[in-house]
Every structure is written in structure tokens, then in C-alpha cells.
Scaffold this motif. Structure first.
Motif, PDB file in Angstrom:
ATOM      1  N   GLU A 198       0.824  -1.202   0.000  1.00  9.32           N
ATOM      2  CA  GLU A 198       0.000   0.000   0.000  1.00  9.32           C
ATOM      3  C   GLU A 198       0.864   1.260   0.000  1.00  9.32           C
ATOM      4  O   GLU A 198       0.554   2.241  -0.684  1.00  9.32           O
ATOM      5  CB  GLU A 198      -0.944  -0.008   1.204  1.00  9.32           C
ATOM      6  N   GLY A 249      -9.853  -0.931   0.554  1.00 11.94           N
ATOM      7  CA  GLY A 249      -9.341  -2.164  -0.023  1.00 11.94           C
ATOM      8  C   GLY A 249      -9.583  -2.196  -1.515  1.00 11.94           C
ATOM      9  O   GLY A 249     -10.182  -1.279  -2.096  1.00 11.94           O
ATOM     10  N   THR A 250      -9.159  -3.279  -2.131  1.00 16.09           N
ATOM     11  CA  THR A 250      -9.327  -3.421  -3.581  1.00 16.09           C
ATOM     12  C   THR A 250     -10.551  -4.248  -3.949  1.00 16.09           C
ATOM     13  O   THR A 250     -10.888  -4.365  -5.126  1.00 16.09           O
ATOM     14  CB  THR A 250      -8.079  -4.073  -4.196  1.00 16.09           C
ATOM     15  N   ARG A 290      -7.295   0.145  -5.409  1.00 11.55           N
ATOM     16  CA  ARG A 290      -7.650   0.397  -4.015  1.00 11.55           C
ATOM     17  C   ARG A 290      -8.679   1.509  -3.941  1.00 11.55           C
ATOM     18  O   ARG A 290      -8.539   2.553  -4.581  1.00 11.55           O
ATOM     19  CB  ARG A 290      -6.421   0.769  -3.202  1.00 11.55           C
ATOM     20  N   ASN A 331      -9.047  -6.820   0.415  1.00 16.54           N
ATOM     21  CA  ASN A 331      -8.540  -6.905  -0.953  1.00 16.54           C
ATOM     22  C   ASN A 331      -9.014  -8.170  -1.665  1.00 16.54           C
ATOM     23  O   ASN A 331      -8.669  -8.387  -2.834  1.00 16.54           O
ATOM     24  CB  ASN A 331      -7.010  -6.859  -0.942  1.00 16.54           C
TER      25      ASN A 331
END
Length: 802
Positions: free
Chosen positions: A57, A667-668, A675, A755
Motif C-alpha cells: 500500500e 481495499g481493492t 484500491r 482486498n
């Protein structure tokens, strides 16, 4: 210049951000908000919520920003914290620094400015003042981690071709510091603001080098263009004793000291910094009464900007779900995974609060535990379980709603069902710690009926005295189930019905934290219509200036107006239609000599009666659009105007409304995705909906199936009303009955990587439906399920205590 400040939402970092912005630089901030606050940040700074230990990140942010200069202030800063947990201290201060240095090199940055510690890297200094050439000889884990960080800065910057400057701070003081820092000046000011007696440790003659935070920020600004490949002490160049500071505090506040036993004296040699970074960067420490008064005012103002939770210490849990983002997470490590199994109730606990249930979440602030109970009282308890104060705030008697809480007579009597929020605010001419909580009702303390209303109430958090009450709807139909959020000088809270008996118009209100005056209102359904109550609590995205609420179901509301009601008027409509038919018959058989007049009178009467009959029978069912019922709504925090919303599809509705509070996280969603800033909220239909905060109106970007929902009673194990939790890395969600590995369980909690929301990291089958909010601390997940409170390992869901 494009700059990036790690730890930029913290005490010192936010002042560095201000200085950079004031000098015309572009600023991006990385902070995990463990001790920082978004309220510290200027809106011109671009904010990224991230942990410096999260290398992927951090790399992503640096690649996006491509900063020319990196100012690395993110750190674990407590000496005592490093002693109790040196591994965590090293992870943040050493590995986190490595992460930032690698990202800076990868983004082709030009310079790194590293925040070190003049108070710990030298250890027990042999000479005074301590010059930068003094050997580095730390005697605490914190000092070791800072020295290691300095060495890595020198080596890795040389390898990458980056210039660097190391700044070794003295004892920094000023606005935006928090009591958890354990800084003596902040501790004194916090005590004064909250009406407490400051305490002097040892004999008070211990002396240190104190430096004003804005001088430290100015040193960073100068270091952008000077001092390459050097380390500098950043201090005042003089020493001042605690007693000298304290005398000014005593003189201004009229308090006496409590003396305990002596430390040491230390001052930093700052001649090198003055020569290289400018002679006006650091000023001699002067703590006159005028400075004291200014800092006391600054302490009050910086803790709130009117009112806020920014001064909460790490051990505090000052509101429902801990914070305005609804994280449900604390960084306090009083309980860890290793010690969870040996938990036991200390002397004085548990405490019975009246003879009714307790459905609020206990909160912690000011060294007290606050809880509201169904007996109508708000309680403040000391750590030994004794009562500091209690205050009757009201009870409401209305319809029968649940076996667990009903009385022996018809109907249910509810007391305090709103969890309070503690913040600092200026009320009635004095800055104080204030508890905001929902209350009111139609029964007095003796149980006698009264004419009352549902209210938002402000109390002095230390004494329990009521400061103001703001009525929000007549009792018994209205009740404040929602828990308030305090943000930017205002209090936000939802308004709902007692239950569905009857529904009332749902609302979100914004009140002045100082006076309780109404500032703005969002009506969830048109005036005159019923429903779309806000049973949960507002969640605030401070960086975006937005408020999120989730709403309940509504009743049909006729397009012809609320005066028509929501049910067909069958009897009256049938009479009118009968009269219309009679008028038609009269028109047919009317005598010929009266044909023209009688015929048309009869026809017009028939048409009128038929129209009125249809109006009464069909009109109530022709409902106007109610776009904000059973919806997630995004509002502007300033005026509560709708920005966007999403409504649960009709196929999901029924009584499957929202009875929970949104959680903010990032998050992704899918591996390898972009992201995003996300939001999640559970529904009584058993789904957990995840939204991209930038596109809420587009609908969920992911849906997690939490629980079966063949019926709509969460208390019976259907669907979910439990707010989720996010600890910065993992999302935790919970609900009622479901299947885990082919076996039915009455409740569950699941952990997800934000994620990759397709598959849980782990699941735990609970002993009953999880109705209350999930709470987390480092290494721990805490849930209530059936008759149990259960502590789980956050790593794999292993039960640690029940």
C-alpha cells in the motif's frame, strides 16, 4: 514541491503539513489514525489512510504521488509502550521506516527528512548541553528503534542516491497533542480543561528541553532545502523544570500539587541547527501566564474545533463503535491474545444497573465507564465498579416489542437505548468534557406518566449534571435508538419510532454541540409520511465531509396527501359508490318533463360520488416515491443535503430493512484491483453490502451472504443488525444463523481481507446470533453471542475466552 508526510494527521505531523501548505507546497498525508485524527488536517492536504508497515500500500501511494520530498514522522512514540512491547515498537519504527525508504527510492524522491528523538538516542548524556556529535547510546527500546532508523536512513539513502536530514526532537509541546502522549505539559493542560488536579511526579526539579510544535514544523520546512546528510537537535537550547511549568499552571488555575519523588536534567545543544536551518527556528522556552492561557484555549479548541473526539487517549472508547468511522477498533493493548484466557472479573464487578436489561455499548473516557440502562438512568462507574454518578434521563412506555424486555403489563418500557459519546466542548461558558446521549420519554423516575419527548441530552461527563436537552419528537411514538456522533462542533443523531407501533417520520438531525440548537435536518420520507427510521447510528467520513446513514422500511404514503391515510377507506368508499349507482338509476327513470335538468343532475352526482368513492378506496394505495427508505444515504455533513443514495431492490425488501451502522474501510475488493475507499453495512435480509464511497448510487461492489433470513427477526437468528469492525487490515462481519462447512450454526463471525472479499479468511460458529457490534483490539475480536461474551484470535478465529 510535491511532498508526502507520514504520520501527518498526528500532533507534530499535522503542524508540519500546515507549514508546508503555508509555504505553497503540495502535500499528501499517510496516516493509519492510530493516534492521529483527520480533524487535525487541512482540507487541502490529500489524505491516504494506510499503515507504514503495509509495503504494497505504501508503494502504491508513493507511485501515485511521486513526492519530491518525504517527511517521515509516522512512529510508535511512547517510551513506555516500547518497553512493554519492543517487538511492535520495532515493527513500526524500524520496519515501517524501511518500508518508507524503499517506497521513496522506488518513486524517485529526492530527499527524506527523518524524525528522530533527542531525548532518547543519546541515553544518559555525559555532558550538557548534548551536541549532535555525542555518541548514540540509547537505554530504552524506543531509543534503539530510533537509532536503528537513523542508520537505515543514512545507508539506504546513500544507496539510492537520496539526500536526507535527521531531526532529533526535544520535548515537543503545543496544540493537538493528546493525553495518551504522556507529555507533562499536555497532561497539565488536559487536567485544567477537565477540572482535574494535575499531579507532579518526583520532586518536580527534573528539567528538560521543551520546544514549541510550530518551531519544530518550521525546522522541517527549512530542512527541505538545507542540512543535507546531517543530523540536528531541534529544541529550545535551554532547560526548564516541571515545577517552573507547574507554578504557572497553579497560578492560573488555583490548584495545588501532589509531590512524588527526581528524574534528570537534559538540554540539547542547538547551535548546529541554528547555523544550518536558521537562527529563528527554535525559541527559548518561556511559559508565562499569557502563554499558559493561550495553550489552555488551544487545548480546548484543538481537541474539538468546537467539539470532537480528538483528545481521546489510546485506552479510551469514547463513543459507539469507538470512532466516527465506525471502526469498532482500539489500539489499546491492555488485553492481548496471550492473556485473554485468564480474564476474570475484578473486585466490584460485575455491576447490576437497576433491574432492567442493558442494550447500550459501554464507553470509556475520563477514567470512567459510561453506560445507559433500561431503568432510565445513565451511569458513570469508576474502575473499581463504584458509581461516580448516575442521572435519570427518562423512560418510554409503548407497545409490546420483545419477550426479553417486556414488562408484566401490556406494553414495553424502554429506558436509555442510545450509547453516549464523550467529547470536549464549550458549554455554558466553560470548556468541559461532555457526554451526549439520547433519552427522554413519557415516564418520570417514579414511573408516573408525563408528557414528554425523545431528546438528545448533554451532560457534564465528570459530574453528571444536565447541561441542555433538545426535544426531537413526542413520546411515546419517538425513541432515540441511534447513538450520536460528534464532529466539527455538531452532534449528529438519528430519530426513529419506538417500534412499528406506529412508525414515525425518520430523521437525521444535526445539533449545535454547545447549545443543542437545531442546525439541520434530513427527513427520510416526505413530511406527513411514516417510516424509514434511522435505527442505527451515523458514520462520518471527515476527509470527504460526508455522513452516512442506513434507513428502515416505510409505510405507503398516498400521492394525494397524508391526510388520506395509508389504508383504503372501504366502508365510506362503498357508500359513495352505492350512491353513484343510485344516481345513475335516477337519471334513467327520471320523468320526461324533468328530463333535461334531472338527468344532468343525476349524472353529475353519480360521477362525483364515484370519484370520491374511488379516491377513498384506491387513493391510499397510490403511493408517492420514497427513495430513501430501506436505503444507504450519503449526506453532506454541513447541511445534510443528499449527495447520493442506494435503495435495496424490491426483491430484497419485505421487512428486510437496515437496523445497523455503516463501517468505513479501504481495499481493492478483488485481488489486483484498484484500491478504493469503501463502506460496508449489514441488512436484515442476511446480506452485507459493500460500496465504493465515490459511487454509492451505483450500488454494491460486493455482497457477502452473512445469514439466512426466512424471517425478519434478528433476535431469533435471522439476518444481521450487527455493525462490522475494521482494524486497518481485516474486515470482521457477523450475523445470525448460517452454515459453516456444511453445518448449521445459530450465529457467526467471519474475517475478510478487504482486498479479496470473495472468500473469508476464517469463520467462527457462535453459540447464538451475534446482535451487538463487533469490537477488536490488537490480536483480538470480541463478540456477544447468545449468553456469552467471546474473545477470538484475530489471526485465525480460535476462541480464547468465553
Amino acid at each position: 514541491m510535491r511532498t508526502l508526510v507520514t504520520g501527518g494527521a498526528g500532533f507534530i505531523g499535522s503542524h508540519v503539513v500546515d507549514a508546508l501548505l503555508g509555504a505553497g507546497h503540495q502535500v499528501a498525508v499517510v496516516d493509519n489514525l492510530a493516534t492521529g485524527s483527520r480533524s487535525n488536517l487541512d482540507s487541502r492536504a490529500e489524505f491516504f489512510e494506510a499503515d507504514v508497515r503495509d509495503q504494497p500500500e505504501i508503494d502504491r501511494v508513493f507511485h501515485l504521488i511521486k513526492p519530491a520530498a518525504v517527511l517521515h514522522l509516522a512512529a510508535q512514540t511512547l517510551v513506555a509502550g516500547a518497553v512493554s512491547d519492543p517487538q511492535r515498537d520495532a515493527q513500526i519504527n524500524v520496519l515501517g521506516t524501511l518500508s518508507v525508504l524503499r517506497a521513496a527510492a522506488g518513486a524517485a524522491s529526492h530527499k527524506v527528512i527523518f524524525a528522530s528523538s533527542g531525548g532518547t538516542v543519546y541515553g544518559d548524556a555525559r555532558v550538557q548541553p548534548v551536541a549532535e556529535t555525542h555518541p548514540l547510546n540509547p537505554i530504552s527500546p524506543y531509543g534503539v528503534s530510533k537509532v536503528a532508523g537513523e542508520h537505515y536512513v543514512r545507508v539506504l539513502c546513500a544507496q539510492a542516491g537520496l539526500s536526507y536530514t535527521i531531526l532529533r526532537y526535544g520535548n515537543v509541546y503545543g496544540p493537538r497533542d493528546i493525553p495518551a502522549s504522556q507529555h507533562v505539559i499536555t497532561a497539565f493542560l488536559h487536567a485544567i480543561v477537565n477540572g482535574e488536579r494535575p499531579v507532579i511526579e518526583w520532586d518536580g526539579e527534573q528539567a528538560k528541553d521543551y520546544v514549541f510544535v510550530r518551531d519544530v514544523a518550521a525546522a522541517h520546512l527549512r530542512a527541505l532545502d538545507a542540512g543535507d546528510f546531517e543530523a540536528f537537535n531541534i529544541g529550545s537550547g535551554g532547560e526548564v523544570s516541571v515545577n517552573e511549568i507547574f507554578r504557572q499552571v497553579c497560578a492560573a488555575a488555583g490548584v495545588s500539587e501532589t509531590a512524588l519523588p527526581p528524574d534528570c536534567k537534559k538540554r540539547l545543544a542547538t547551535s548546529s541547527a541554528r547555523a544550518h536551518l536558521g537562527g529563528t527556528v527554535m525559541r527559548r522556552f518561556r511559559f508565562t501566564r499569557s502563554v499558559l492561557c493561550a495553550l489552555v484555549l488551544a487545548a480546548g479548541a484543538a481537541s474539538l474545533a468546537g467539539a470532537s473526539l480528538g483528545t481521546a487517549s489510546a485506552a479510551d472508547w469514547p463513543k459507539y463503535l469507538h470512532d466516527d468511522q465506525g471502526s469498532g477498533t482500539t489500539n489499546d493493548q491492555a488485553i492481548d491474545a496471550g492473556g485473554a484466557a485468564s480474564l476474570s472479573a475484578p473486585a466490584g464487578w460485575p455491576r447490576q444497573l437497576g433491574d432492567r436489561p442493558i442494550t447500550t455499548q459501554p464507553i470509556v473516557a475520563n477514567g470512567l465507564v459510561y453506560a445507559g440502562a433500561w431503568d432510565g438512568y445513565e451511569y458513570a462507574l469508576r474502575s473499581d465498579g463504584t458509581t461516580a454518578w448516575r442521572q435519570y434521563l427518562g423512560r418510554t412506555k409503548n407497545c409490546f416489542i420483545a419477550d426479553a424486555v417486556s414488562t408484566t403489563t401490556a406494553g414495553t418500557i424502554a429506558g436509555i437505548v442510545s450509547t453516549g459519546a464523550v467529547a470536549t466542548a464549550r458549554v455554558l461558558g466553560r470548556t468541559r468534557s461532555v457526554l451526549y446521549v439520547g433519552g427522554g420519554g413519557n415516564l418520570d423516575a417514579a414511573g408516573n406518566p408525563v408528557t414528554g419527548s425523545a431528546e438528545m441530552i448533554a451532560l457534564d461527563a465528570l459530574s453528571g449534571d444536565i447541561l441542555w436537552r433538545s426535544p426531537l419528537g413526542g413520546a411515546p411514538n419517538h425513541l432515540i435508538w441511534s447513538s450520536p456522533a460528534v464532529y466539527n462542533g455538531s452532534v449528529y443523531v438519528g430519530v426513529s419510532s419506538f417500534d412499528d407501533c406506529p412508525l414515525v417520520q425518520g430523521k437525521l438531525v444535526k445539533l449545535d454541540a454547545s447549545t443543542g440548537a437545531l442546525q439541520a435536518t434530513f427527513n427520510t420520507v416526505p413530511t406527513g409520511c411514516e417510516g424509514a427510521s434511522i435505527w442505527g447510528s451515523p458514520t462520518i467520513d471527515a476527509a470527504a465531509g460526508t455522513v452516512y446513514v442506513a434507513t428502515g422500511n416505510s409505510r405507503p404514503c398516498s400521492i394525494f396527501g397524508p391526510q388520506l391515510g395509508r389504508y383504503p377507506h372501504t366502508k365510506r368508499g362503498a357508500i359513495l359508490l352505492g350512491l353513484a349507482l343510485l344516481a345513475v338509476l335516477v337519471a334513467v327513470i327520471w320523468p320526461r318533463s324533468w328530463l333535461r335538468v334531472g338527468f344532468w343532475l343525476s349524472v353529475s352526482g353519480a360521477v362525483t360520488a364515484a370519484a370520491l368513492g374511488a379516491y377513498l378506496m384506491i387513493g391510499p394505495t397510490v403511493s408517492m416515491n420514497r427513495p430513501y427508505s430501506v436505503s444507504l444515504v450519503q449526506l453532506d455533513a454541513q447541511d445534510l443535503q443528499v449527495k447520493t443514495s442506494w435503495k435495496v431492490p424490491e426483491t430484497d425488501e419485505g421487512d428486510y430493512d437496515f437496523g445497523s451502522t455503516p463501517t468505513l474501510f479501504s481495499g481493492t475488493v478483488t485481488p489486483g484491483g484498484k484500491r478504493r475507499q469503501l463502506l460496508g453495512v449489514p441488512n436484515k435480509n442476511g446480506n452485507y453490502y459493500v460500496f465504493d464511497r465515490a459511487q454509492v448510487g451505483a450500488g454494491p461492489v460486493a455482497t457477502i451472504r452473512l445469514a439466512s433470513a426466512n424471517r425478519t427477526a434478528p433476535t431469533k437468528g435471522n439476518g444481521s443488525i450487527a455493525p462490522s469492525a475494521f482494524d486497518g487490515r481485516t474486515l470482521y462481519v457477523a450475523g445470525g444463523g448460517t452454515e459453516i462447512k456444511g453445518l448449521h450454526v445459530p450465529g457467526s463471525v467471519s474475517a475478510f481481507d478487504p482486498n479479496n472479499l470473495s472468500t473469508p479468511l476464517w469463520q467462527f460458529g457462535a453459540a447464538g446470533p451475534v446482535l451487538g457490534a463487533i469490537s477488536t483490539a490488537p490480536g483480538l475480536v470480541v463478540i456477544g453471542n447468545g449468553p456469552f461474551t467471546t474473545l477470538l484470535s484475530s489471526v485465525d478465529g480460535t476462541p480464547l475466552f468465553q
